[in-house]
Enzyme design. Structure first.
Site, PDB file in Angstrom:
ATOM      1  N   LYS A  69       7.619 -42.376   9.348  1.00 54.51           N
ATOM      2  CA  LYS A  69       6.479 -41.749  10.024  1.00 54.51           C
ATOM      3  C   LYS A  69       5.237 -41.981   9.175  1.00 54.51           C
ATOM      4  O   LYS A  69       5.220 -41.689   7.982  1.00 54.51           O
ATOM      5  CB  LYS A  69       6.713 -40.248  10.233  1.00 54.51           C
ATOM      6  CG  LYS A  69       5.591 -39.595  11.044  1.00 54.51           C
ATOM      7  CD  LYS A  69       5.960 -38.206  11.522  1.00 54.51           C
ATOM      8  CE  LYS A  69       5.886 -37.171  10.435  1.00 54.51           C
ATOM      9  NZ  LYS A  69       6.005 -35.803  10.961  1.00 54.51           N
ATOM     10  N   ARG A 112       9.373 -30.736  16.020  1.00 50.48           N
ATOM     11  CA  ARG A 112      10.400 -30.609  14.977  1.00 50.48           C
ATOM     12  C   ARG A 112      10.007 -29.574  13.935  1.00 50.48           C
ATOM     13  O   ARG A 112      10.852 -28.937  13.312  1.00 50.48           O
ATOM     14  CB  ARG A 112      10.743 -31.960  14.363  1.00 50.48           C
ATOM     15  CG  ARG A 112       9.659 -32.712  13.597  1.00 50.48           C
ATOM     16  CD  ARG A 112       9.418 -32.173  12.198  1.00 50.48           C
ATOM     17  NE  ARG A 112       8.907 -33.136  11.273  1.00 50.48           N
ATOM     18  CZ  ARG A 112       8.086 -32.829  10.279  1.00 50.48           C
ATOM     19  NH1 ARG A 112       7.621 -31.585  10.125  1.00 50.48           N
ATOM     20  NH2 ARG A 112       7.707 -33.764   9.435  1.00 50.48           N
ATOM     21  N   GLN A 140       0.974 -25.998  16.297  1.00 46.82           N
ATOM     22  CA  GLN A 140       2.095 -25.352  15.621  1.00 46.82           C
ATOM     23  C   GLN A 140       2.259 -23.893  16.039  1.00 46.82           C
ATOM     24  O   GLN A 140       3.380 -23.375  16.083  1.00 46.82           O
ATOM     25  CB  GLN A 140       1.935 -25.449  14.108  1.00 46.82           C
ATOM     26  CG  GLN A 140       2.012 -26.857  13.557  1.00 46.82           C
ATOM     27  CD  GLN A 140       3.355 -27.507  13.808  1.00 46.82           C
ATOM     28  OE1 GLN A 140       4.332 -26.838  14.115  1.00 46.82           O
ATOM     29  NE2 GLN A 140       3.411 -28.824  13.702  1.00 46.82           N
ATOM     30  N   ASP A 162      -6.592 -16.338  15.316  1.00 51.05           N
ATOM     31  CA  ASP A 162      -7.143 -17.640  14.939  1.00 51.05           C
ATOM     32  C   ASP A 162      -8.605 -17.437  14.570  1.00 51.05           C
ATOM     33  O   ASP A 162      -9.316 -16.652  15.207  1.00 51.05           O
ATOM     34  CB  ASP A 162      -7.028 -18.640  16.098  1.00 51.05           C
ATOM     35  CG  ASP A 162      -7.238 -20.081  15.645  1.00 51.05           C
ATOM     36  OD1 ASP A 162      -6.262 -20.838  15.612  1.00 51.05           O
ATOM     37  OD2 ASP A 162      -8.389 -20.447  15.313  1.00 51.05           O
ATOM     38  N   ASP A 230       0.663 -22.654   0.986  1.00 52.41           N
ATOM     39  CA  ASP A 230       0.245 -21.314   0.558  1.00 52.41           C
ATOM     40  C   ASP A 230      -1.201 -21.022   0.956  1.00 52.41           C
ATOM     41  O   ASP A 230      -1.890 -20.242   0.296  1.00 52.41           O
ATOM     42  CB  ASP A 230       0.429 -21.147  -0.952  1.00 52.41           C
ATOM     43  CG  ASP A 230      -0.241 -22.260  -1.758  1.00 52.41           C
ATOM     44  OD1 ASP A 230      -0.801 -23.189  -1.137  1.00 52.41           O
ATOM     45  OD2 ASP A 230      -0.194 -22.211  -2.992  1.00 52.41           O
ATOM     46  N   LYS A 234      -1.128 -14.975  -0.427  1.00 54.11           N
ATOM     47  CA  LYS A 234      -1.449 -14.787  -1.832  1.00 54.11           C
ATOM     48  C   LYS A 234      -0.165 -14.837  -2.659  1.00 54.11           C
ATOM     49  O   LYS A 234       0.914 -14.460  -2.174  1.00 54.11           O
ATOM     50  CB  LYS A 234      -2.159 -13.440  -2.042  1.00 54.11           C
ATOM     51  CG  LYS A 234      -3.555 -13.382  -1.437  1.00 54.11           C
ATOM     52  CD  LYS A 234      -4.238 -12.056  -1.736  1.00 54.11           C
ATOM     53  CE  LYS A 234      -5.650 -12.018  -1.158  1.00 54.11           C
ATOM     54  NZ  LYS A 234      -6.328 -10.734  -1.434  1.00 54.11           N
TER      55      LYS A 234
END
Length: 322
Positions: A69, A112, A140, A162, A230, A234
């Protein structure tokens, strides 16, 4: 001496089910735990701030295919009216080495990744989970909810956040048209984390993030899937995890060496070992569990091989000479 080209539209119209993808990804994790795979570390180039183009090769002997990919993620694309993720997948026959297909990889990547979260949830989430928080309402945010809805049968409410209000409004409208449970917009990350049984963070991956999720928000019994590294969490919050899991420890350590993941829990468990039954997943209802799925090329090969086989059956795509 020809290959099958599959456009994004072709891949979408093949309509591989999320159940099939979850099953393929779960089997790929077992193969990884048993050492029955080949997947070198993914090299990449980084043309701009927080932008990447990665090469992701892998081989799964069980499916008799290998693949690569070539995928990019460019956070500024939304300002251009373009998707964050783009790229191609090349699938090779392992008896001859010849490429048999080239296909768009954006649909594969989205699906996936959601499937990997669902596989982790099967072993790390409480099966009676009712409330899900989604932070990041792009592709996602959609595929992860689709996959979670398959493995967690008691979802009743989804709280979505969002930073982009248009994305949030569109997400709420679309998801309400698909699912019977309540889809609730919230105006802060805190409201999509506190009180949740499951939390998925799906923002862009940032090398120098400004995380917002405090340790006080990560409640007992919660399962978290951080697919944006991350960027949202936090360090003190991540360290609360009773079980901290990743899809690939070597890859995680590599990312640490180049500046990501500056402060993680000491004990890290490989998700494949949990799926293969070598290590326990959730053992108590009060445990905080977290999976930091980085995205594995074996998941792409497993999914792409299914798409290719169905494309041949359905006579989809365009045959091109080599």
């Amino acid at each position: 001496m020809e290959l099958l080209y599959l456009s994004k539209k072709d891949v979408e119209e093949i309509n591989l089910s999320m159940e099939e993808i979850i099953d393929a990804v779960e089997k790929a994790f077992i193969s990884k735990s048993e050492g029955n795979f080949e997947m070198p570390p993914k090299p990449g180039v980084h043309p701009g701030k927080d932008a990447f183009i990665h090469a992701m090769p892998a081989y799964l002997p069980e499916i008799k295919y290998a693949g690569l990919k070539w995928v990019s993620g460019f956070p500024e694309n939304n300002k251009r009216g373009l998707p964050y993720i783009s790229g191609l997948f090349i699938l090779n026959d392992t008896e001859t080495g010849f490429p048999v297909s080239v296909m768009d990889c954006t649909w594969i990547t989205g699906k996936r990744t959601g499937a990997a979260t669902a596989v982790a949830a099967k072993f790390l989430a409480r099966m009676d989970s009712e409330k899900v928080g989604i932070l990041g309402c792009g592709v996602q945010g959609r595929t992860n909810l689709e996959a979670l809805n398959i493995v967690l049968k008691n979802i009743k409410k989804v709280y979505a956040y969002d930073i982009n209000r248009e994305n949030l409004s569109k997400y709420i409208e679309d998801m309400r048209g698909i699912y019977k449970f309540d889809i609730i917009p919230v105006d802060s990350p805190e409201k999509a984390v506190i009180g949740m049984d499951v939390v998925v963070t799906a923002g862009p991956i940032l090398k120098t993030p400004s995380p917002t999720i405090d340790k006080e928000w990560f409640e007992k019994g919660c399962f978290a899937s951080a697919i944006d590294f991350d960027s949202y969490w936090k360090p003190d919050a991540m360290k609360l995890a009773d079980k901290f899991v990743t899809d690939d420890i070597k890859q995680l350590n590599y990312y640490k060496s180049i500046g990501y993941f500056k402060n993680l829990p000491e004990k890290i468990i490989d998700l494949g070992d949990i799926v293969a039954g070598k290590v326990n997943g959730r053992e108590e209802p009060y445990e905080r569990t977290m999976t930091m799925n980085l995205g594995l090329a074996i998941e792409d090969v497993a999914t792409a091989s299914l798409i290719y086989r169905k494309a041949v059956e359905l006579n989809k795509g365009v045959k091109l000479p080599l």
